[in-house]
Design a protein around this motif. Structure first.
Motif, short mmCIF file in Angstrom:
data_model
loop_
_atom_site.label_atom_id
_atom_site.label_comp_id
_atom_site.label_asym_id
_atom_site.label_seq_id
_atom_site.Cartn_x
_atom_site.Cartn_y
_atom_site.Cartn_z
N ILE A 68 0.73 -1.20 0.00
CA ILE A 68 -0.04 -0.06 0.11
C ILE A 68 0.82 1.40 -0.06
O ILE A 68 0.59 2.14 -0.85
CB ILE A 68 -0.96 0.12 1.26
CG1 ILE A 68 -2.14 -1.22 0.98
CG2 ILE A 68 -1.60 1.39 1.35
CD1 ILE A 68 -2.77 -1.39 2.42
N ALA A 69 2.16 1.23 0.87
CA ALA A 69 3.00 2.43 0.83
C ALA A 69 3.56 2.74 -0.41
O ALA A 69 3.55 3.72 -1.08
CB ALA A 69 3.98 2.22 1.99
N GLY A 70 3.85 1.52 -1.27
CA GLY A 70 4.51 1.74 -2.49
C GLY A 70 3.61 2.14 -3.55
O GLY A 70 3.97 3.15 -4.34
N ALA A 71 2.19 1.59 -3.52
CA ALA A 71 1.40 2.22 -4.12
C ALA A 71 0.92 3.27 -4.25
O ALA A 71 0.84 4.24 -5.22
CB ALA A 71 0.09 1.24 -4.09
N LEU A 72 0.79 4.05 -2.91
CA LEU A 72 0.63 5.43 -2.68
C LEU A 72 1.76 6.28 -3.26
O LEU A 72 1.45 7.45 -3.62
CB LEU A 72 0.28 5.73 -1.12
CG LEU A 72 -1.03 5.16 -0.58
CD1 LEU A 72 -0.78 5.30 0.71
CD2 LEU A 72 -2.26 5.75 -1.18
N ILE A 73 2.87 5.96 -3.00
CA ILE A 73 4.02 6.54 -3.72
C ILE A 73 4.06 6.84 -5.06
O ILE A 73 4.06 7.89 -5.64
CB ILE A 73 5.26 5.95 -2.97
CG1 ILE A 73 5.56 6.37 -1.58
CG2 ILE A 73 6.51 6.76 -3.91
CD1 ILE A 73 6.81 5.37 -1.17
N ASN A 74 3.67 5.61 -5.74
CA ASN A 74 3.79 5.65 -7.19
C ASN A 74 2.65 6.40 -7.75
O ASN A 74 2.65 7.04 -8.89
CB ASN A 74 3.94 4.36 -7.76
CG ASN A 74 4.47 4.26 -9.21
OD1 ASN A 74 5.12 5.30 -9.83
ND2 ASN A 74 4.11 3.26 -10.00
N PHE A 75 1.51 6.52 -7.13
CA PHE A 75 0.30 6.90 -7.45
C PHE A 75 0.42 8.49 -7.61
O PHE A 75 0.23 9.29 -8.25
CB PHE A 75 -0.77 6.64 -6.64
CG PHE A 75 -2.40 7.11 -6.97
CD1 PHE A 75 -3.03 6.25 -7.64
CD2 PHE A 75 -2.59 8.27 -6.42
CE1 PHE A 75 -4.41 6.85 -8.28
CE2 PHE A 75 -3.77 9.01 -6.79
CZ PHE A 75 -4.75 8.17 -7.55
N PHE A 76 1.04 9.12 -6.27
CA PHE A 76 1.39 10.46 -6.44
C PHE A 76 2.37 10.96 -7.07
O PHE A 76 2.29 12.18 -7.71
CB PHE A 76 1.34 10.96 -5.02
CG PHE A 76 0.11 10.95 -4.06
CD1 PHE A 76 -0.83 11.84 -4.22
CD2 PHE A 76 0.13 10.12 -3.18
CE1 PHE A 76 -1.97 11.81 -3.50
CE2 PHE A 76 -1.15 9.72 -2.19
CZ PHE A 76 -2.14 10.82 -2.51
N ILE A 77 3.39 10.16 -7.56
CA ILE A 77 4.32 10.47 -8.51
C ILE A 77 3.67 10.64 -9.98
O ILE A 77 4.11 11.56 -10.70
CB ILE A 77 5.56 9.23 -8.55
CG1 ILE A 77 6.35 9.46 -7.21
CG2 ILE A 77 6.20 9.40 -9.88
CD1 ILE A 77 7.71 8.21 -7.10
N GLY A 78 2.68 9.77 -10.06
CA GLY A 78 1.95 9.89 -11.37
C GLY A 78 1.39 11.36 -11.68
O GLY A 78 1.19 11.74 -12.67
N ALA A 79 0.84 11.71 -10.43
CA ALA A 79 0.28 12.94 -10.66
C ALA A 79 1.29 14.20 -10.93
O ALA A 79 0.76 15.13 -11.73
CB ALA A 79 -0.58 13.18 -9.40
N ALA A 80 2.50 14.13 -10.71
CA ALA A 80 3.56 14.86 -10.91
C ALA A 80 4.25 14.67 -12.19
O ALA A 80 4.58 15.50 -13.14
CB ALA A 80 4.43 15.10 -9.72
N ASN A 81 4.38 13.42 -12.41
CA ASN A 81 5.30 12.96 -13.56
C ASN A 81 4.95 11.43 -13.99
O ASN A 81 5.26 10.41 -13.73
CB ASN A 81 6.80 12.81 -13.23
CG ASN A 81 7.61 12.76 -14.45
OD1 ASN A 81 7.39 12.02 -15.30
ND2 ASN A 81 9.02 13.01 -13.97
N PRO A 82 3.88 11.59 -14.92
CA PRO A 82 3.30 10.31 -15.39
C PRO A 82 4.00 9.18 -16.15
O PRO A 82 4.11 8.32 -16.00
CB PRO A 82 2.12 10.89 -16.46
CG PRO A 82 1.84 12.25 -15.96
CD PRO A 82 3.06 12.79 -15.30
N GLY A 83 5.05 9.98 -16.84
CA GLY A 83 6.05 9.09 -17.59
C GLY A 83 6.99 8.46 -16.48
O GLY A 83 7.13 7.19 -16.69
N LEU A 84 7.23 8.96 -15.43
CA LEU A 84 8.22 8.49 -14.36
C LEU A 84 7.41 7.26 -13.81
O LEU A 84 7.96 6.16 -13.31
CB LEU A 84 8.77 9.32 -13.35
CG LEU A 84 9.58 8.52 -12.30
CD1 LEU A 84 10.74 8.11 -12.62
CD2 LEU A 84 9.76 9.88 -11.26
#
Length: 276
Positions: A68-84
């Motif tokens: 869940i922690a990893g999912a939240l991190i990547n989810f919010f990364i997507g909001a700032a940088n979808p490609g990453l």
């Protein structure tokens, strides 16, 4: 009889080897294989205590928390940088798959490091997949609502199958295990066949949202739900046979693999029904 879950199958194989080393073969479907001191190894400096239900619950909870922690991190990364985020999703998916293979073919099972490594990779994958649905509007539906529905559906299926197992409504028999294994192999073959077809022709019949794709997702959800029965059964028999407490990490990994598969299939199916 063996589980069709590759992680728990390898866990049973380890128990078989330990059973033979102690003068007897391990049978996870019998509760009185070992004497009281079965797991005592006089050559070892310390003895791992027997596994309990609390061990399984605790280790599974820790594993899911990391996912869940990893999912939240990547989810919010997507909001700032979808490609990453999409790159991390690919890394997470491949890393999780490789970690499961390492666990399945390793000579040492119930590894905390392997389980938590899988959880970290799979968290990135789950977060990226969830972002794909949350970042789009499916026929006017909110992507976040689809994610919430998928989570509720996954938890509901898990609890429901635990109830089915505890009440004995469906028995885990050798025939059941063979049917499950055949079904999982069939799904795997169809998935790879669909992938190659998509790469060669651009057609993606099992994942394009059509009737065939809906049926395929329903089959996958059904198989994932039935897989919980095998996961519960293996955990139950390992506890009753006095397996080491460290093996709870292997059980946690097996349960996490099934939970992630179920979640992604439910999320995918919901997206089909909400497409314009």
């Amino acid at each position: 009889m063996r589980s069709s879950n590759p992680v728990l199958t390898s866990l049973q194989s380890e128990e078989a080897r330990r059973g033979k080393a102690n003068g007897g073969a391990f049978d996870p479907y019998a509760s009185a294989v070992y004497p009281t001191n079965t797991w005592e190894d006089t050559s070892a400096p310390s003895i791992d205590r027997p596994m309990t239900v609390d061990d399984v619950v605790t280790k599974t909870g820790i594993t899911l928390a990391v996912i869940i922690a990893g999912a939240l991190i990547n989810f919010f990364i997507g909001a700032a940088n979808p490609g990453l985020a999409m790159m991390l999703t690919l890394v997470g998916g491949l890393g999780g798959f490789i970690t499961v293979l390492v666990s399945a073919f390793s000579k040492k099972f119930g590894s905390k490091a392997v389980t938590l490594t899988y959880a970290a990779f799979e968290g990135l994958f789950v977060g990226g997949i969830s972002f794909l649905f949350a970042g789009i509007s499916v026929s006017g539906a909110n992507g976040g609502a689809l994610i919430g529905q998928a989570v509720i559906g996954t938890v509901g299926v898990f609890i429901g199958m635990l109830y089915v197992y505890k009440t004995g409504a469906i028995k885990v028999t050798p025939k059941f295990t063979k049917l499950m294994t055949a079904g999982l192999v069939g799904v795997l073959v169809l998935s790879f066949g669909n992938l190659f077809l998509a790469m060669l022709t651009g057609n993606n019949p099992l994942r394009d949202g059509g009737m065939l794709a809906i049926i395929f997702s329903l089959v996958c959800i059904g198989l994932a739900a039935m897989s919980f029965l095998q996961d519960f059964d293996v955990a139950d028999k390992l506890i009753r046979s006095g397996a080491p407490a460290s093996h709870a990490w292997g059980v946690a990994l097996g349960l996490a693999v099934t939970l992630v598969w179920l979640y992604t299939e439910i999320l995918r199916l919901l997206s089909y029904f909400n497409r314009s």
